[in-house]
Design a protein around this motif. Structure first.
Motif, mmCIF file in Angstrom:
data_model
loop_
_atom_site.group_PDB
_atom_site.id
_atom_site.type_symbol
_atom_site.label_atom_id
_atom_site.label_comp_id
_atom_site.label_asym_id
_atom_site.label_seq_id
_atom_site.Cartn_x
_atom_site.Cartn_y
_atom_site.Cartn_z
ATOM 1 N N PRO A 18 78.198 3.374 -4.410
ATOM 2 C CA PRO A 18 77.025 2.630 -4.864
ATOM 3 C C PRO A 18 77.314 1.755 -6.089
ATOM 4 O O PRO A 18 78.272 1.998 -6.827
ATOM 5 C CB PRO A 18 76.030 3.736 -5.233
ATOM 6 C CG PRO A 18 76.881 4.891 -5.625
ATOM 7 C CD PRO A 18 78.101 4.814 -4.755
ATOM 8 N N PRO A 19 76.443 0.749 -6.305
ATOM 9 C CA PRO A 19 76.536 -0.031 -7.540
ATOM 10 C C PRO A 19 76.373 0.892 -8.750
ATOM 11 O O PRO A 19 75.833 1.990 -8.639
ATOM 12 C CB PRO A 19 75.356 -1.001 -7.426
ATOM 13 C CG PRO A 19 74.988 -1.005 -5.981
ATOM 14 C CD PRO A 19 75.325 0.343 -5.453
ATOM 15 N N ARG A 20 76.808 0.425 -9.909
ATOM 16 C CA ARG A 20 76.794 1.269 -11.108
ATOM 17 C C ARG A 20 75.403 1.817 -11.428
ATOM 18 O O ARG A 20 75.264 2.965 -11.820
ATOM 19 C CB ARG A 20 77.339 0.489 -12.303
ATOM 20 C CG ARG A 20 78.826 0.177 -12.220
ATOM 21 C CD ARG A 20 79.275 -0.620 -13.421
ATOM 22 N NE ARG A 20 80.688 -0.967 -13.361
ATOM 23 C CZ ARG A 20 81.171 -2.030 -12.728
ATOM 24 N NH1 ARG A 20 80.341 -2.859 -12.081
ATOM 25 N NH2 ARG A 20 82.466 -2.276 -12.736
ATOM 26 N N HIS A 54 89.880 2.681 -7.604
ATOM 27 C CA HIS A 54 88.687 1.875 -7.854
ATOM 28 C C HIS A 54 87.467 2.767 -8.047
ATOM 29 O O HIS A 54 86.672 2.566 -8.969
ATOM 30 C CB HIS A 54 88.424 0.913 -6.684
ATOM 31 C CG HIS A 54 89.460 -0.150 -6.510
ATOM 32 N ND1 HIS A 54 89.704 -1.117 -7.463
ATOM 33 C CD2 HIS A 54 90.326 -0.397 -5.481
ATOM 34 C CE1 HIS A 54 90.669 -1.925 -7.024
ATOM 35 N NE2 HIS A 54 91.057 -1.507 -5.835
ATOM 36 N N GLY A 55 87.318 3.747 -7.177
ATOM 37 C CA GLY A 55 86.193 4.664 -7.301
ATOM 38 C C GLY A 55 86.307 5.543 -8.528
ATOM 39 O O GLY A 55 85.303 5.844 -9.189
ATOM 40 N N CYS A 56 87.531 5.954 -8.846
ATOM 41 C CA CYS A 56 87.749 6.787 -10.041
ATOM 42 C C CYS A 56 87.354 6.024 -11.303
ATOM 43 O O CYS A 56 86.743 6.596 -12.214
ATOM 44 C CB CYS A 56 89.210 7.215 -10.110
ATOM 45 S SG CYS A 56 89.692 8.408 -8.849
ATOM 46 N N ILE A 81 81.352 7.901 -3.540
ATOM 47 C CA ILE A 81 81.724 6.742 -4.340
ATOM 48 C C ILE A 81 82.807 6.046 -3.538
ATOM 49 O O ILE A 81 83.970 6.446 -3.538
ATOM 50 C CB ILE A 81 82.227 7.146 -5.739
ATOM 51 C CG1 ILE A 81 81.144 7.941 -6.485
ATOM 52 C CG2 ILE A 81 82.646 5.920 -6.535
ATOM 53 C CD1 ILE A 81 81.580 8.467 -7.836
ATOM 54 N N ASN A 82 82.392 5.043 -2.779
ATOM 55 C CA ASN A 82 83.288 4.370 -1.853
ATOM 56 C C ASN A 82 84.183 3.398 -2.619
ATOM 57 O O ASN A 82 83.699 2.546 -3.366
ATOM 58 C CB ASN A 82 82.472 3.629 -0.791
ATOM 59 C CG ASN A 82 83.329 3.082 0.332
ATOM 60 O OD1 ASN A 82 84.079 2.132 0.149
ATOM 61 N ND2 ASN A 82 83.212 3.684 1.511
ATOM 62 N N SER A 83 85.482 3.515 -2.411
ATOM 63 C CA SER A 83 86.455 2.794 -3.229
ATOM 64 C C SER A 83 86.959 1.501 -2.619
ATOM 65 O O SER A 83 87.785 0.817 -3.246
ATOM 66 C CB SER A 83 87.663 3.706 -3.512
ATOM 67 O OG SER A 83 87.265 4.897 -4.149
ATOM 68 N N GLY A 113 75.374 0.196 1.911
ATOM 69 C CA GLY A 113 75.915 -0.603 3.000
ATOM 70 C C GLY A 113 76.354 -1.996 2.609
ATOM 71 O O GLY A 113 76.689 -2.810 3.470
ATOM 72 N N ARG A 114 76.399 -2.290 1.319
ATOM 73 C CA ARG A 114 76.691 -3.666 0.900
ATOM 74 C C ARG A 114 78.144 -4.042 1.147
ATOM 75 O O ARG A 114 79.042 -3.192 1.148
ATOM 76 C CB ARG A 114 76.381 -3.834 -0.586
ATOM 77 C CG ARG A 114 77.392 -3.167 -1.526
ATOM 78 C CD ARG A 114 77.063 -3.465 -2.973
ATOM 79 N NE ARG A 114 78.053 -2.929 -3.893
ATOM 80 C CZ ARG A 114 78.021 -3.106 -5.213
ATOM 81 N NH1 ARG A 114 77.029 -3.795 -5.759
ATOM 82 N NH2 ARG A 114 78.960 -2.606 -5.993
#
Length: 335
Positions: free
Chosen positions: A272-274, A304-306, A263-265, A234-235
């Motif tokens: 999520p964070p890495r 971005h997600g990719c 993996i939200n782009s 949720g960040r």
């Protein structure tokens, strides 16, 4: 180039570049005005420099129309196209080329900015074979979440859009369903069962204690109605910290119950964070690389997600957005 096409393309590129909403709206409004005019009137007004007499057309949009009417590529569009030649992210090209769809996008039925058909056409024009319409559920009133009645009406609209678009692309039915504080889902079960894909996300009480948040999320991902866990922490970068939960337990539940981790782009989420992305990978989950687009140009944000997925070693075969629509539907129906 047609004037309407030029205006819409400019709006798309502005959205892609995260331009302010008012700038995007100016070009989409002008496109709508010009689309309703007879071609001869557009030409006459462009020649007579009277386009700005019309409500919804200002000096900059009028210049674009005039240049397009003369058969030129509008200078502003040419500049935006040149800027768009620069990659949005480093890496991710191989996975992006493998994507067939997008499990998370919004329309103006909730907090998106464009009609359902425009979102579908934009996804198709980006090369997707399918996309899932996932407007918000009722409790998220700030985002005009869909009541059961409105969601039923939207299902009819999706069917109409698919008839209009014909073969080669399919808009799937879905929802971004709020995970309520007790882990239940914010929509009628009978309706959720009808949908092709259900993305479940936490949008409220994001700072509840870790134990309760873990219980809340595990309860949701264990539901046979849920296919994808949306933006798990949720960040919002620079504005909202991550929610606290037992990631190992949540991802283990996702793996056990067949719920993909999104993996939200969106550039402000990258969720999520890495470190959690790698933890989810080790847990054996499936992933869904999604744009979470609220406007057509934002659909291009999947890169971005990719890039993050490739960086963390996520295999393409574990990304459900690389699957065909038939495979996705078979999987979603069995989870």
């Amino acid at each position: 180039m047609e004037a309407v096409e030029a205006l819409q393309r400019i709006a798309f590129l502005l959205e892609r570049a995260q331009a302010p909403t008012y700038r995007v709206k100016a070009f989409r409004t002008a496109a709508a005005v010009v689309a309703e005019m007879p071609e001869e009137e557009v030409r006459r007004r462009a020649a007579g420099q009277t386009l700005t007499d019309l409500k919804g057309i200002g000096p900059k949009t009028a210049a674009v129309v005039a240049e397009a009417v003369r058969g030129e590529v509008p200078a502003y569009l040419a500049r935006l196209e040149e800027e768009a030649g620069e990659p949005l992210a480093e890496g991710g090209l191989a996975l992006r080329a493998a994507l067939r769809g997008d499990c998370h996008l919004h329309s103006d039925w909730s907090d998106g900015g464009s009609p359902v058909d425009e979102m579908a056409r934009a996804a198709r024009d980006l090369g997707h074979e399918w996309a899932v319409l996932t407007d918000h559920s009722p409790r998220l009133t700030i985002a005009r979440g869909l009541s059961p009645e409105r969601l039923r009406a939207q299902l009819r609209v999706v069917a109409e859009v698919n008839e209009q678009l014909g073969d080669g692309f399919r808009l799937l039915t879905g929802i971004e369903c709020d995970i309520l504080a007790d882990g239940s889902l914010d929509q009628e079960e009978e309706l959720l069962e009808q949908l092709d894909v259900v993305v479940a996300s936490v949008h409220s009480k994001l700072r509840m204690d870790a134990e309760d948040m873990t219980r809340r999320m595990v309860s949701a991902v264990a539901s046979p109605l849920v296919d994808v866990l949306g933006h798990c922490t949720g960040r919002i970068l620079g504005h909202r910290p991550e929610s606290q939960f037992d990631a190992a337990m949540v991802f283990a539940a996702c793996a056990r119950f067949g719920t993909a981790v999104e993996i939200n782009s969106r550039p402000e989420r990258l969720d999520p964070p890495r470190r959690l992305l790698r933890e989810a990978l080790d847990a054996g989950v499936l992933f869904s690389v999604d744009s979470d687009a609220h406007a057509p140009g934002q659909l291009d944000w999947q890169i971005h997600g990719c890039a993050r997925a490739e960086e963390c070693g996520v295999p393409p075969e574990r990304v459900i957005t690389t699957w065909t629509a038939d495979r996705l539907l078979d999987w979603a129906g069995s989870t």
